[in-house]
Write a protein that holds these residues in place. Sequence first.
Motif, PDB file in Angstrom:
ATOM      1  N   UNK A 150      -9.526  12.859  -4.452  1.00 28.28           N
ATOM      2  CA  UNK A 150     -10.646  13.532  -5.102  1.00 28.28           C
ATOM      3  C   UNK A 150     -10.137  14.308  -6.311  1.00 28.28           C
ATOM      4  N   UNK A 151     -11.020  14.581  -7.266  1.00 27.27           N
ATOM      5  CA  UNK A 151     -10.578  15.315  -8.455  1.00 27.27           C
ATOM      6  C   UNK A 151     -10.314  16.789  -8.165  1.00 27.27           C
ATOM      7  N   UNK A 152      -9.360  17.350  -8.920  1.00 27.88           N
ATOM      8  CA  UNK A 152      -9.105  18.795  -8.837  1.00 27.88           C
ATOM      9  C   UNK A 152     -10.318  19.538  -9.385  1.00 27.88           C
ATOM     10  N   UNK A 153     -10.474  20.768  -8.940  1.00 26.31           N
ATOM     11  CA  UNK A 153     -11.619  21.584  -9.354  1.00 26.31           C
ATOM     12  C   UNK A 153     -11.107  22.834 -10.066  1.00 26.31           C
ATOM     13  N   UNK A 154     -11.805  23.206 -11.124  1.00 29.44           N
ATOM     14  CA  UNK A 154     -11.474  24.455 -11.804  1.00 29.44           C
ATOM     15  C   UNK A 154     -11.938  25.605 -10.920  1.00 29.44           C
ATOM     16  N   UNK A 155     -11.162  26.690 -10.856  1.00 30.92           N
ATOM     17  CA  UNK A 155     -11.573  27.818 -10.014  1.00 30.92           C
ATOM     18  C   UNK A 155     -12.741  28.561 -10.630  1.00 30.92           C
ATOM     19  N   UNK A 156     -13.509  29.247  -9.795  1.00 28.12           N
ATOM     20  CA  UNK A 156     -14.587  30.081 -10.342  1.00 28.12           C
ATOM     21  C   UNK A 156     -13.993  31.271 -11.068  1.00 28.12           C
ATOM     22  N   UNK A 157     -14.761  31.859 -11.946  1.00 25.99           N
ATOM     23  CA  UNK A 157     -14.320  33.053 -12.646  1.00 25.99           C
ATOM     24  C   UNK A 157     -14.302  34.200 -11.653  1.00 25.99           C
ATOM     25  N   UNK A 158     -13.180  34.902 -11.588  1.00 27.18           N
ATOM     26  CA  UNK A 158     -13.027  36.029 -10.659  1.00 27.18           C
ATOM     27  C   UNK A 158     -13.324  37.319 -11.392  1.00 27.18           C
ATOM     28  N   UNK A 159     -14.074  38.222 -10.769  1.00 25.19           N
ATOM     29  CA  UNK A 159     -14.348  39.496 -11.438  1.00 25.19           C
ATOM     30  C   UNK A 159     -13.107  40.365 -11.543  1.00 25.19           C
TER      31      UNK A 159
END
Length: 159
Positions: A150-159
């Motif tokens: 499966x493709x890698x995923x970009x992480x969500x923006x962390x506060x």
Amino acid sequence: MNASQALPPFRRTPTRTSFGRVSVGVYGRVMLSVAEGPFDAALMTATKRAIALAGKRLPQDRRFGDLLEIRSSLVMDADALAALRASIDSFARRGVVAVSTVFLVPPGLPGIERLPALMDIWRASRPVRRADTFDAAWALVNADLKAAGLPAQAPPVRP
């Protein structure tokens, strides 16, 4: 002093065993749960509902990585542990199983001695790993996604 200036009578509020909370989101092919303990059975029941709702946003092929971040406490009573086990088992029976689950648990968290038992609940249906930082946890999730084709995923923006 008249009655309107008097303080209301003292009332003892019942002690709560849990004041934790859990939030669940889906980022591409990653289900990210943030859990803040301590935990009780009522919170585990609410968590099951949150996971079921988030699961509706998973990719149609139901192939995803799972990252579980635990903050503030891992304290959990026996009823909460039983409710958690029942909910993870129920998702597994319905085929909602991640390619892996990565636990993000900082060292020294209260209740950390419970972590091996928690990891065993997930380990019954998938590989389980642990990280100490968000970046390390996300890297493990991406490595597991890639290993599953499966493709890698970009992480969500962390506060």
